[in-house]
Every structure is written in C-alpha cells, then in structure tokens.
Design an enzyme around this catalytic site. Structure first.
Site, PDB file in Angstrom:
ATOM      1  N   ASP A 292      37.987  34.013  46.270  1.00 47.36           N
ATOM      2  CA  ASP A 292      38.300  35.292  45.611  1.00 47.36           C
ATOM      3  C   ASP A 292      37.153  35.638  44.665  1.00 47.36           C
ATOM      4  O   ASP A 292      36.313  34.788  44.359  1.00 47.36           O
ATOM      5  CB  ASP A 292      39.615  35.153  44.825  1.00 47.36           C
ATOM      6  N   HIS A 293      37.134  36.883  44.226  1.00 49.86           N
ATOM      7  CA  HIS A 293      36.219  37.290  43.157  1.00 49.86           C
ATOM      8  C   HIS A 293      36.989  37.317  41.839  1.00 49.86           C
ATOM      9  O   HIS A 293      38.074  37.891  41.772  1.00 49.86           O
ATOM     10  CB  HIS A 293      35.659  38.696  43.433  1.00 49.86           C
ATOM     11  N   TYR A 471      41.085  40.901  43.383  1.00 45.93           N
ATOM     12  CA  TYR A 471      42.000  41.088  44.533  1.00 45.93           C
ATOM     13  C   TYR A 471      41.323  40.942  45.890  1.00 45.93           C
ATOM     14  O   TYR A 471      41.666  41.644  46.833  1.00 45.93           O
ATOM     15  CB  TYR A 471      42.718  42.448  44.433  1.00 45.93           C
ATOM     16  N   HIS A 472      40.355  40.027  45.978  1.00 46.83           N
ATOM     17  CA  HIS A 472      39.616  39.860  47.233  1.00 46.83           C
ATOM     18  C   HIS A 472      39.913  38.520  47.894  1.00 46.83           C
ATOM     19  O   HIS A 472      39.013  37.884  48.458  1.00 46.83           O
ATOM     20  CB  HIS A 472      38.119  40.014  46.960  1.00 46.83           C
ATOM     21  N   LEU A 473      41.161  38.074  47.840  1.00 47.13           N
ATOM     22  CA  LEU A 473      41.520  36.800  48.465  1.00 47.13           C
ATOM     23  C   LEU A 473      41.126  36.819  49.940  1.00 47.13           C
ATOM     24  O   LEU A 473      41.373  37.805  50.639  1.00 47.13           O
ATOM     25  CB  LEU A 473      43.027  36.553  48.334  1.00 47.13           C
TER      26      LEU A 473
END
Ligand SMILES: Cc1cc2nc3c(=O)[nH]c(=O)nc-3n(C[C@H](O)[C@H](O)[C@H](O)COP(=O)(O)OP(=O)(O)OC[C@H]3O[C@@H](n4cnc5c(N)ncnc54)[C@H](O)[C@@H]3O)c2cc1C
Length: 535
Positions: A292-293, A471-473
């Site tokens: 994630d980020h 929110y970049h899972l």
C-alpha cells in the site's frame, strides 16, 4: 444455472471484464457483486467522494490490524461495496505509474507485462482530449480530464514555488515526462465520474448474454478435482450456486480476492487446517505480498482565501453548486487533490521516489467514522506525501471460515529501513518546498506538525502518529513464475488449477509509483484479451 464466464466482484476491473467478455455475444457472462447499484447521484458527482468515505451501505469500511510501526493504530481501509467497486468511491486521480514499475513486473517472470507491452492497453482504455498519440488513446471508454487550467489559483503558487527551487515541471504525468510538479488528470467526463461501471457496464447492461446479480456475496469457488467448476454465493440470506462452463474470474480486489481463495481451500495448507477448510491446492503466496501507499499531510494557514473559505460558508457552497450545475466545472467537478507531482528524495535516487499532493483546502480526516469530512475553520491548504515504491510487505488472512467475517488486513507498514528513510526524505522535502519564496509569501503558519517538530526523529514520530493509507492496497495474489511466491502466472491463471483466473489489484507484483486505479483498468483490459484468446 450455467454461464460461460462467472466474474466475482463488479469493481473497477470486474465491470471492464463483464463488458469485454460479453461484447461479441458469443459467451454468456454472470457478474456477481456483494453491493448494490451505483444509482445515487453522489457516485456521479466527484465531490460525492466525501459522502461515500464513511458510508457503510456502499463502503466495506475495513480497518487494518494494529500497526506496530504506527503506534499500534488500526489504519482505515475503505473499499467500495457497490457496482464499480472502489472505482465508484475513489478520488479519480489518474496516474499510470513509471515505466520501470511495469518493467519490474516483467522481470518477475511475467513476459508481456513490461511498459512497452502494457502501454497499448493504457491507450486502449482511455479517451483523452488530446486524441490518439504515442502516449494517449482518443477513443477508449474511460474519459480523462486534465484539471490544468481549472484548478484553484493557489495551485499556481505551489507550481511557482517548485519552479523557484529548480524542480522540473511535468505537463502530463501520463506522458513522456513523469518527474516534476504539475496538475493531475482525473477520470471524469463533463464533470462526472467516468468509472468502469458508468463507462463499460452501464452501456452493456441490455445485452441478453450478460447477467448481473447484486447483493450476491461470493462465499467460495467450487471445484471438480483441480478445475474451478462454479461459485457459491449468499444472496438475501439464500445460498445459490452457479456453474461455469469456461472460467471463474476473481475480481473482488486486494482484500477479498485472497479471502475468497482461502475460503475455497486454495492457500497455505497450515492456514486452511487452522480453519478446518478442506485443501484444494497448497498455494502459500495467497494473501502474501500485500502493499500500500502510506501518506501524511502537513497543514498550513494561508493569508489568501482557499477552498476552505468557499466550502465553509453556505453562500460559498451555493456558488460552487450553481457553477457546477450550470457549467459542470469548478471545485465540485474535480478531485480535492489538484496539484502535486513526483520528486526524488535525494540525488542518489535513480527515479522519482516520492509522490506529493497539494490540496487547495485543508481537512482532518475525522477519527469517528460517524462524522463527515469538513474543511478546517480557517483559510488553509495542505501538502501531503507518500513514498512511491515502499518495500514493506504484509498479508491478508481469513479470521474464520465464515465468509461474512472480514479478512484480517496487515499491511505491515513501515517495516523496512528503506521505507523509514523515505519518510524522512519526504518530510524534509515538504519543508524545503514550503520555504520557496512563492509559498512562504502566502503562508501564515504551519499548523501541523508545527515548527517544534524539527529533527528526523520528531518528523518520523509525527508520521508514525498521523499517517494513513492512500487506499492503494494491492499485490496479495501476485503474478509471477515462482509458485511459492506468487499466485497467478503471466496469463493470470491461478497456479496449478484449471478454469480460474484473477484480474484485479491483487495481481500486482509490486505497487505502481502513482495511484493504482489506472493500472487496475489496464490489467482488466489485458486480462480480457488473454481470456478471449483462450476462449
Ligand atoms: C477512498 C478511495 C480513494 C481512492 N482514490 C484513488 C485515486 O484517486 N486514484 C487511483 O488511481 N486510485 C484510487 N483508489 C484506489 C482504486 O480505486 C483501486 O486501486 C481500484 O478500484 C481497485 O480495483 P479492483 O477492481 O481491484 O477492486 P475494487 O474496485 O475494490 O472492486 C472489488 C469489487 O468486488 C466486490 N466484492 C468484494 N468481495 C466480494 C464478494 N465476496 N462477493 C461479491 N463481490 C465482492 C466489491 O464490493 C467491489 O465491488 C482509491 C480507493 C479508495 C477506496
């Protein structure tokens, strides 16, 4: 009932597959979605992002496990639970990533996924106002809108500040020059969200060979020996099964795709034994490699009006609303993340390794998930950063054999020295940019973290206490050649099984350097081609 293809999850990727696989009329397609339809106007209006952020009807509202490196905080992980998935509730920033992100995918045993291979799919999926070119597509379903020329005037101050410090400028993060400061593009059309649901699925809904079932929670994939033969769902309290003649395709996203596989008996055998799930295939990488980020915001008080001023007054809101209604333009037609860019944290970096956002408003994300997102009560703006290619790896794991129990999400944030070093680099970069004359001249004070936070240790501590997911899972069913370290091969087929593919963010071998939605759309376009080649 029997269909040629069964797609689990009508999210960003699933809607594209439903369109592409049903387009010829030759194949019957069933699309299963746990959430409802995206009929509310708030899915269309970009500012609807704020309405969906803590909305349990349309958002799974997951939380991570307590994160050791982040003061044991449980980090919020929103995911769309609606037709269009997270693509229906996201902030619409459209960035593909750097060429080397995809070249690294190819180097992981995935020929055909290098940047030169995936660029045609990025071009195919988009409708860019500049038309067809080496880097852009002019006739794809997803409409792209550059926000340049429309952003709040304070964004120009940010660009000027970066220029004063000698940073390059990028006219187009999806063009030949990724590095530098600039204005983001968004996936909108005439001021409305251009999601894969609106652009791909809605126009295909009248096809007789496409069926969509809402409120259908996929419980597990069904197998005949080592072939996926169908799927079991619970819909309105009733268990239903569907058979697949050709393939089952999992598109439930980076949290739920590995969960479905684990519930289906495709995972590490020790995990399955712990939950009394019969083993179908020992695949230890299912749920591993989660990425994630992680970002943190710095808050500033300005001596000129910002979007806070407009959004805080009823008259300001009325004016913005009227402008949107009359012209489909203005702040309500855009993302709140307007300016930003990609920077190197120090000279030794071969590529930009930090992404920045400059927002013409400031808001704290309320900890109470019943509260709504509100601007700060002063003229404010914020600057936010995240490392582009973090090396921390976490995992997704079922907590029981009940499909209604959410999976345990452990991104294991900030668990490598490289990721910690980049937090310090990012924090120093924020301060450096804010010392540029143009930005200094409009800043009254840094509200948070504030001038008392000065040393590397203090900045790191601020990050540990305040950072959140952007929110970049992704990556939890990675594509690769090694069956011990990956879940799907380069044709997106689950290792060692027939009739089962994964097409969503979970197949990323490594997170891309920018926002992940564009890359998911590309994966879906290429995945659809691979499936149809084998039809
Ligand atoms: C709040 C937010 C903001 C974001 N902002 C941006 C941004 O500005 N730019 C960007 O590039 N990216 C952004 N992203 C990330 C981007 O939206 C995701 O990377 C992308 O949508 C992932 O696509 P996907 O198809 O893998 O999963 P999703 O789009 O999440 O779709 C998965 C679908 O599967 C369904 N599903 C799950 N489990 C089941 C089940 N058991 N049975 C049936 N259906 C199921 C879900 O309800 C959902 O519809 C954001 C994400 C969020 C949540």
């Amino acid at each position: 009932m029997t269909y040629d293809y069964i797609i689990a999850g009508a999210g960003a990727a699933g809607c594209i597959l439903a369109n592409r696989l049903s387009a010829s009329g030759k194949h019957t397609v069933l699309l299963l979605e746990a959430g409802g339809k995206d009929s509310s106007l708030w899915f269309k209006i970009p500012v609807g992002f704020a309405k969906m952020y803590y909305n349990p009807t349309f958002n799974w509202m997951y939380y991570s496990q307590p994160q050791k490196q982040l003061n044991n905080r449980e980090i919020y992980a929103p995911r769309g639970k609606v037709q269009g998935g997270s693509g229906s509730i996201n902030a619409m920033i459209y960035v593909r990533g750097q060429a080397h992100d995809f070249d690294d995918w190819a180097a992981n045993g995935n020929d055909g996924w290098g940047f030169k291979d995936v660029l045609p799919y990025f071009r195919k999926l988009e409708n860019h106002p500049s038309g067809e070119s080496e880097y852009h597509g002019g006739s794809g379903p997803i409409s792209i809108t550059p926000m340049k020329g429309e952003t709040h005037p304070i964004c120009d101050v940010f660009l000027k500040g970066c220029d004063e410090l000698g940073y390059p400028q990028s006219d187009d993060f999806n063009g030949p020059k990724f590095e530098g400061s600039g204005i983001y593009d968004v996936n909108t059309k005439d001021g409305q969200r251009s999601s894969s649901s609106f652009a791909h699925l809605h126009p295909a809904l009248s096809r007789p060979n496409l069926t969509v079932e809402h409120y259908a929670l996929v419980d597990r994939v069904l197998f005949e020996n080592e072939r996926a033969s169908g799927i079991s769902v619970t819909q309105h309290g009733v268990v239903r099964t569907f058979q697949a003649r050709k393939e089952v395709i999992l598109c439930a996203g980076a949290v739920d795709t590995p969960k479905i596989l684990q519930l289906s008996g495709v995972a590490d055998q020790a995990l399955l034994a712990r939950h009394q799930i019969p083993l179908v295939k020992h695949l230890p990488a299912v749920g591993q490699n989660l990425q994630d980020h992680l970002c943190a915001s710095y808050y500033y008080k300005a001596n000129i009006p910002t979007l806070n001023d407009q959004l805080s007054s009823l008259f300001g809101q009325f004016k913005l609303g009227l402008k949107y209604l009359l012209t489909r333009k203005g702040a309500l037609a855009m993302s709140v993340n307007q300016a930003g860019g990609f920077f190197r944290g120090n000279e030794s970096q071969a590529n930009p390794n930090l992404q920045l956002y400059f927002n013409p408003l400031s808001y704290q994300i309320p900890k109470n998930n019943k509260a709504s997102l509100k601007p700060e009560p002063y003229s404010g703006f914020l600057l936010c950063f995240n490392p582009c290619r973090p090396t921390s790896r976490g995992h997704i794991e079922i907590q029981s054999n009940n499909p209604r129990d959410a999976a345990l999400i452990d991104p294991n944030y900030l668990s490598t020295q490289k990721d910690i070093d980049e937090v310090i680099q990012g924090s120093r970069l924020m301060r450096k940019i804010m010392r540029a004359p143009a930005l200094k001249s409009i800043t009254v004070a840094e509200v948070l973290p504030g001038p008392a936070v000065e040393s590397d240790e203090q900045m790191l501590q601020y990050f540990r206490e305040n950072s959140g997911s952007i929110y970049h899972l992704c990556g939890s069913c990675a594509m690769g050649a090694d069956v011990l370290k990956s879940v799907v091969d380069k044709r997106l087929k689950v290792h060692g099984l027939d009739g089962l593919r994964i097409v969503d963010a979970s197949i990323f071998p490594n997170v891309t350097s920018g926002n992940t939605h564009a890359a998911v759309l590309m994966v879906a376009e290429k995945g659809a081609d691979l499936i149809l080649q084998d039809a």
